[in-house]
Write an enzyme that holds these catalytic residues in place. Sequence first.
Site, mmCIF file in Angstrom:
data_model
loop_
_atom_site.group_PDB
_atom_site.id
_atom_site.type_symbol
_atom_site.label_atom_id
_atom_site.label_comp_id
_atom_site.label_asym_id
_atom_site.label_seq_id
_atom_site.Cartn_x
_atom_site.Cartn_y
_atom_site.Cartn_z
ATOM 1 N N LYS A 83 0.827 -1.208 0.000
ATOM 2 C CA LYS A 83 0.000 0.000 0.000
ATOM 3 C C LYS A 83 0.854 1.249 0.000
ATOM 4 O O LYS A 83 0.464 2.269 -0.582
ATOM 5 C CB LYS A 83 -0.967 0.001 1.192
ATOM 6 C CG LYS A 83 -2.125 -0.964 0.985
ATOM 7 C CD LYS A 83 -3.363 -0.552 1.755
ATOM 8 C CE LYS A 83 -4.511 -1.502 1.456
ATOM 9 N NZ LYS A 83 -5.647 -1.345 2.360
ATOM 10 N N LYS A 88 -10.268 -4.546 -5.800
ATOM 11 C CA LYS A 88 -11.080 -3.447 -6.348
ATOM 12 C C LYS A 88 -10.195 -2.363 -6.958
ATOM 13 O O LYS A 88 -10.662 -1.560 -7.750
ATOM 14 C CB LYS A 88 -12.012 -2.877 -5.276
ATOM 15 C CG LYS A 88 -11.330 -2.464 -4.005
ATOM 16 C CD LYS A 88 -12.316 -2.432 -2.834
ATOM 17 C CE LYS A 88 -11.573 -2.628 -1.527
ATOM 18 N NZ LYS A 88 -12.267 -3.367 -0.521
ATOM 19 N N LYS A 119 -3.826 -10.909 -7.160
ATOM 20 C CA LYS A 119 -5.123 -11.231 -6.545
ATOM 21 C C LYS A 119 -6.192 -10.273 -7.055
ATOM 22 O O LYS A 119 -5.888 -9.132 -7.419
ATOM 23 C CB LYS A 119 -5.024 -11.197 -5.016
ATOM 24 C CG LYS A 119 -4.979 -9.833 -4.436
ATOM 25 C CD LYS A 119 -5.217 -9.838 -2.930
ATOM 26 C CE LYS A 119 -5.187 -8.370 -2.509
ATOM 27 N NZ LYS A 119 -5.407 -8.042 -1.166
HETATM 28 P P1 TYM Z 1 -10.638 -6.490 3.043
HETATM 29 O O1 TYM Z 1 -11.760 -5.522 3.246
HETATM 30 O O2 TYM Z 1 -9.540 -6.096 2.138
HETATM 31 O O3 TYM Z 1 -11.200 -7.869 2.519
HETATM 32 C C1 TYM Z 1 -12.297 -8.514 3.158
HETATM 33 C C2 TYM Z 1 -12.075 -10.017 3.149
HETATM 34 O O4 TYM Z 1 -11.964 -10.503 1.798
HETATM 35 C C3 TYM Z 1 -10.769 -11.265 1.655
HETATM 36 N N1 TYM Z 1 -10.275 -11.084 0.284
HETATM 37 C C4 TYM Z 1 -10.084 -12.098 -0.586
HETATM 38 N N2 TYM Z 1 -10.252 -13.426 -0.465
HETATM 39 C C5 TYM Z 1 -9.980 -14.194 -1.558
HETATM 40 N N3 TYM Z 1 -9.530 -13.678 -2.748
HETATM 41 C C6 TYM Z 1 -9.336 -12.344 -2.901
HETATM 42 N N4 TYM Z 1 -8.919 -11.863 -4.074
HETATM 43 C C7 TYM Z 1 -9.613 -11.483 -1.787
HETATM 44 N N5 TYM Z 1 -9.541 -10.133 -1.608
HETATM 45 C C8 TYM Z 1 -9.949 -9.912 -0.332
HETATM 46 C C9 TYM Z 1 -9.824 -10.700 2.704
HETATM 47 O O5 TYM Z 1 -8.824 -11.625 3.068
HETATM 48 C C10 TYM Z 1 -10.767 -10.422 3.848
HETATM 49 O O6 TYM Z 1 -11.009 -11.579 4.613
HETATM 50 N N6 TYM Z 1 -8.004 -5.769 7.213
HETATM 51 C C11 TYM Z 1 -9.162 -6.441 6.678
HETATM 52 C C12 TYM Z 1 -10.454 -6.022 7.374
HETATM 53 C C13 TYM Z 1 -10.399 -6.183 8.854
HETATM 54 C C14 TYM Z 1 -10.520 -7.411 9.557
HETATM 55 C C15 TYM Z 1 -10.424 -7.066 10.936
HETATM 56 C C16 TYM Z 1 -10.695 -8.753 9.168
HETATM 57 C C17 TYM Z 1 -10.235 -5.182 9.761
HETATM 58 N N7 TYM Z 1 -10.248 -5.706 11.027
HETATM 59 C C18 TYM Z 1 -10.490 -8.045 11.931
HETATM 60 C C19 TYM Z 1 -10.774 -9.726 10.169
HETATM 61 C C20 TYM Z 1 -10.672 -9.363 11.529
HETATM 62 C C21 TYM Z 1 -9.279 -6.074 5.205
HETATM 63 O O7 TYM Z 1 -8.816 -5.052 4.786
HETATM 64 O O8 TYM Z 1 -10.037 -6.931 4.465
#
Ligand code: TYM
Length: 333
Positions: free
Chosen positions: A115, A200, A197
């Site tokens: 990032k 968005k 991966k």
């Molecule tokens: P975020 O918002 O980027 O993504 C949400 C969830 O989707 C999963 N994910 C994917 N899984 C498979 N293939 C992909 N291409 C893909 N892109 C995203 C992510 O692994 C995630 O599970 N930091 C976290 C949000 C968060 C969180 C937490 C999660 C904040 N606090 C506490 C669990 C527990 C995030 O940015 O996910």
Amino acid sequence: MENGKKVMLSGIQPSGELHIGNYLGPLIHWPEMIEEYDCYFFLADLHTLTVRQEPAELRKRVLKLLANYIAVGLDPEKCTLFIQSHVPAHSQLSWVLNCYTMFGELSRMTQFKDKSAKHADNINAGLFTYPVLMAADILIYQPDFVPVGEDQRQHVEICRDIAERFNGIYGETFKVPEPYISKVGARIMSLNQPESKMSKSAPEGCVFLLDKPEDIMRKFKRAITDSDTENCVRYDPEHKPGVANLMQIYGSATGKTYEEIEREFDGLGYGAFKPAVGEAVVETLRPIREETERLLADKAYLESVYRAGAEKAAYVAGKTLRKVYKKVGLVER
Ligand code: TYM
């Protein structure tokens, strides 16, 4: 643990539309979990501030994501759905945990490196300490499991390290949670760049949950398969990453195994396979899209859900925060 049930927690950032990586990775499994576990699912709005957001857009996206949660089957009567910023204890615990997290550990986070490269003009302190807030989100509910996609594994690992360090100094305070990463769908790749991966931030290779069926079909028909001349649907992620990714998507959407998919398309080639994946995704997403639209028209209901969720979450989070404040020596009010 409530009623003897194990606790599960996860969150998603409302930083853009949900895509099928978020859905077919972790989210699709959450509705089954609410039957078995005491589940907390939240919208990580504070995390989105690490990257500049348009305020009015962010407000809208939070409601949309909440509607998505309910539309995929997260019944608010059976689990706790809430907005992160409505439970201040996350930020309060995050400060304490910042003082038990090392600069070096945070510097090694691959997402921070990625990032900072992408947003070189805004490498703010929040981007750096993001995993500490995430650790606070998790540890404050004392969960057993944290269901996420593969890209969040490192953040759950650092959360475990922080919990173990804190417990080592002050005695058993936090449960040390396990990441819960499903085998299929853990890392859905971009449709036009199968080596990256799905994300968005690269919308061309990304299928959004609310995309129209014709757009979904177009994206799948254009999906990169492989440069080999084999034209054969066979699971081989190393040599055929594009096909393996489409198989992963098809398998997640239909519940079929890779062997079943290979048999189904034996002798048919990519020309038949790609639209079939598109159709399976369209059918999986159709009811979600319709239900999200219906829910978004009922703002009063969505408000009642996030208010009730915040109340329940704040009660549980408050208990952990008081325990932590006491352990580190803060005077009780
Ligand atoms: P975020 O918002 O980027 O993504 C949400 C969830 O989707 C999963 N994910 C994917 N899984 C498979 N293939 C992909 N291409 C893909 N892109 C995203 C992510 O692994 C995630 O599970 N930091 C976290 C949000 C968060 C969180 C937490 C999660 C904040 N606090 C506490 C669990 C527990 C995030 O940015 O996910």
